[in-house]
Design a protein around this motif. Sequence first.
Motif, PDB file in Angstrom:
ATOM      1  N   THR A   1       0.824  -1.215   0.000  1.00  0.00           N
ATOM      2  CA  THR A   1       0.000   0.000   0.000  1.00  0.00           C
ATOM      3  C   THR A   1       0.857   1.263   0.000  1.00  0.00           C
ATOM      4  N   PRO A   2       0.595   2.209  -0.921  1.00  0.00           N
ATOM      5  CA  PRO A   2       1.373   3.458  -0.925  1.00  0.00           C
ATOM      6  C   PRO A   2       0.928   4.416   0.187  1.00  0.00           C
ATOM      7  N   VAL A   3       1.893   5.008   0.863  1.00  0.00           N
ATOM      8  CA  VAL A   3       1.604   6.037   1.874  1.00  0.00           C
ATOM      9  C   VAL A   3       2.620   7.172   1.694  1.00  0.00           C
ATOM     10  N   THR A   4       2.325   8.310   2.334  1.00  0.00           N
ATOM     11  CA  THR A   4       3.291   9.407   2.344  1.00  0.00           C
ATOM     12  C   THR A   4       3.656   9.691   3.798  1.00  0.00           C
ATOM     13  N   ILE A   5       4.959   9.656   4.084  1.00  0.00           N
ATOM     14  CA  ILE A   5       5.440   9.892   5.447  1.00  0.00           C
ATOM     15  C   ILE A   5       6.577  10.901   5.375  1.00  0.00           C
TER      16      ILE A   5
ATOM     17  N   GLY B   1       6.638  13.643   4.043  1.00  0.00           N
ATOM     18  CA  GLY B   1       6.693  14.212   2.691  1.00  0.00           C
ATOM     19  C   GLY B   1       7.299  13.286   1.643  1.00  0.00           C
ATOM     20  N   LYS B   2       7.562  12.022   2.022  1.00  0.00           N
ATOM     21  CA  LYS B   2       8.212  11.090   1.083  1.00  0.00           C
ATOM     22  C   LYS B   2       7.300   9.885   0.830  1.00  0.00           C
ATOM     23  N   SER B   3       7.432   9.293  -0.358  1.00  0.00           N
ATOM     24  CA  SER B   3       6.595   8.133  -0.716  1.00  0.00           C
ATOM     25  C   SER B   3       7.197   6.846  -0.171  1.00  0.00           C
ATOM     26  N   LEU B   4       6.314   5.987   0.323  1.00  0.00           N
ATOM     27  CA  LEU B   4       6.734   4.682   0.841  1.00  0.00           C
ATOM     28  C   LEU B   4       5.662   3.662   0.486  1.00  0.00           C
ATOM     29  N   LEU B   5       6.092   2.432   0.164  1.00  0.00           N
ATOM     30  CA  LEU B   5       5.138   1.337   0.011  1.00  0.00           C
ATOM     31  C   LEU B   5       5.209   0.496   1.272  1.00  0.00           C
ATOM     32  N   VAL B   6       4.063   0.284   1.938  1.00  0.00           N
ATOM     33  CA  VAL B   6       4.086  -0.581   3.119  1.00  0.00           C
ATOM     34  C   VAL B   6       3.460  -1.930   2.788  1.00  0.00           C
ATOM     35  N   LYS B   7       4.162  -2.986   3.152  1.00  0.00           N
ATOM     36  CA  LYS B   7       3.703  -4.356   2.893  1.00  0.00           C
ATOM     37  C   LYS B   7       3.033  -4.826   4.179  1.00  0.00           C
ATOM     38  N   GLN B   8       1.717  -5.088   4.087  1.00  0.00           N
ATOM     39  CA  GLN B   8       0.926  -5.270   5.313  1.00  0.00           C
ATOM     40  C   GLN B   8       0.992  -6.697   5.870  1.00  0.00           C
ATOM     41  N   ASP B   9       2.171  -7.081   6.307  1.00  0.00           N
ATOM     42  CA  ASP B   9       2.375  -8.429   6.846  1.00  0.00           C
ATOM     43  C   ASP B   9       1.844  -8.584   8.276  1.00  0.00           C
ATOM     44  N   HIS B  10       1.330  -7.492   8.861  1.00  0.00           N
ATOM     45  CA  HIS B  10       0.670  -7.648  10.170  1.00  0.00           C
ATOM     46  C   HIS B  10      -0.709  -8.294   9.992  1.00  0.00           C
ATOM     47  N   LEU B  11      -1.125  -8.477   8.727  1.00  0.00           N
ATOM     48  CA  LEU B  11      -2.443  -9.076   8.463  1.00  0.00           C
ATOM     49  C   LEU B  11      -2.390 -10.593   8.296  1.00  0.00           C
ATOM     50  N   PHE B  12      -1.240 -11.196   8.573  1.00  0.00           N
ATOM     51  CA  PHE B  12      -1.133 -12.667   8.507  1.00  0.00           C
ATOM     52  C   PHE B  12      -2.006 -13.315   9.602  1.00  0.00           C
ATOM     53  N   PRO B  13      -2.350 -14.615   9.440  1.00  0.00           N
ATOM     54  CA  PRO B  13      -3.238 -15.272  10.417  1.00  0.00           C
ATOM     55  C   PRO B  13      -2.789 -15.116  11.878  1.00  0.00           C
ATOM     56  N   SER B  14      -1.495 -15.214  12.159  1.00  0.00           N
ATOM     57  CA  SER B  14      -1.082 -15.073  13.565  1.00  0.00           C
ATOM     58  C   SER B  14      -0.659 -13.635  13.876  1.00  0.00           C
TER      59      SER B  14
ATOM     60  N   MET C   1       1.774   5.947  12.062  1.00  0.00           N
ATOM     61  CA  MET C   1       1.060   4.889  11.334  1.00  0.00           C
ATOM     62  C   MET C   1      -0.379   4.758  11.836  1.00  0.00           C
ATOM     63  N   ALA C   2      -0.567   4.821  13.152  1.00  0.00           N
ATOM     64  CA  ALA C   2      -1.925   4.685  13.710  1.00  0.00           C
ATOM     65  C   ALA C   2      -2.806   5.823  13.197  1.00  0.00           C
ATOM     66  N   GLU C   3      -2.228   7.002  13.080  1.00  0.00           N
ATOM     67  CA  GLU C   3      -3.021   8.154  12.609  1.00  0.00           C
ATOM     68  C   GLU C   3      -3.393   8.014  11.132  1.00  0.00           C
ATOM     69  N   MET C   4      -2.726   7.091  10.432  1.00  0.00           N
ATOM     70  CA  MET C   4      -3.126   6.807   9.038  1.00  0.00           C
ATOM     71  C   MET C   4      -3.972   5.533   8.965  1.00  0.00           C
ATOM     72  N   GLY C   5      -4.270   4.922  10.145  1.00  0.00           N
ATOM     73  CA  GLY C   5      -5.141   3.744  10.160  1.00  0.00           C
ATOM     74  C   GLY C   5      -4.433   2.406  10.226  1.00  0.00           C
ATOM     75  N   PHE C   6      -3.100   2.414  10.404  1.00  0.00           N
ATOM     76  CA  PHE C   6      -2.346   1.151  10.486  1.00  0.00           C
ATOM     77  C   PHE C   6      -1.930   0.922  11.931  1.00  0.00           C
TER      78      PHE C   6
END
Length: 356
Positions: free
Chosen positions: A74-78, A80-93, A313-318
């Motif tokens: 998922t693309p985010v801006t942090i 002022g810079k672009s970053l892609l975050v890979k949401q591996d916190h969504l794994f089953p465990s 991150m929490a303020e962006m919903g992660f």
Amino acid sequence: MPHLLCQSCGKTRTPNTLQWRCTCGGLFDLHFEAELCVDALPHRPPTLWRYREAIPIEDDAHIVTLDEGFTPLTPVTIAGKSLLVKQDHLFPSGSYKDRGATVLISQAKALGVHHMVEDSSGNAGAAVAAYAARAEIACDIYVPDSTSAAKLAQIQSYGATLYKISGSREDTAYAVQDAARKHFYASHVWNPFFFHGTKTYAYEIWEQRHFNAPDTLIIPTGNGTLLIGAYIGFTDLLKQNLITHLPKLIAVQSAHCAPLMPTWTDEPSATIAEGIAIAEPARAAQIVQCIDKTGGDILTVDDDETRNAQKIMAEMGFYIEPTSATAIAAFVKYPSQRDEIVVAPLTGHGLKSLGK
Ligand SMILES: Cc1ncc(COP(=O)(O)O)c(C=O)c1O
Ligand SMILES: [Zn+2]
């Protein structure tokens, strides 16, 4: 043919062994020709087993899975810079460790294991306990007694027997090695099958970026199971001419425990980044080699920077745990170039660290 190769004495042996290290005490790597069926990929289910031909489990009947993987990029801006975050916190465990656990426990099933032991700062233990439950294999998990309460509850709820060891993370490692005389040691650090699961992190990013490698990966690093996995995965892709370059690997360590830094001479002190507080990583030399071969670097972040990143991150919903936030904290100070494609994983869910 797939084979184990000892890093210390160079001896090879069959991967179908219950031994967790070489007779000389050295670490095993698994050598295996990974095949990637590019044309077939779009037609396969969205799990990491879509890279079936690249995963060294012989017989499909032994696969132990919870339909894990292919997490969003998922693309985010942090800052002022672009970053892609890979949401591996969504794994089953709730952490990326499931990438390794699904492959390692599949191999344990192939070997006919009935009882396994594992040590962890929490997340690898939770992942191994989850897949052991799925495979109906008895499981004992050894953790430092300072481990987050949520991780302890999670491990026990899978039916694993929990051993809380006082002292450092290293004391926990010594305790499990004693238990490993009797039972299969499902170690995410010593057993190379784990890394042939975490390497799918690289394959997924490559596929999600329309079969291109990014420029830079920022990875929280203690024992290096994601960093080494990413290196193996992108190296597989390069060998098959599926990418043109290896991404730069940037390891992130806690300023309170940074043994990979050449300048590190201090005693480790307590940190909220419990997952990367590893004072003596068994694969330290290998981690540094992977970083060097990609022209990468090691960055450190302190607990204040980590908390700040967790809040960003929490303020962006992660919602992520502190160990995971260290990668974001490192990105905040990383001087990325204008068009540089940078990826950071969200390695662990925030619910694992309630109160920390
Ligand atoms: C959430 C999280 N991120 C990153 C890591 C780092 O993994 P490794 O120690 O294999 O480098 C861990 C390890 O436990 C973790 O729990
Ligand atoms: Zn050896």
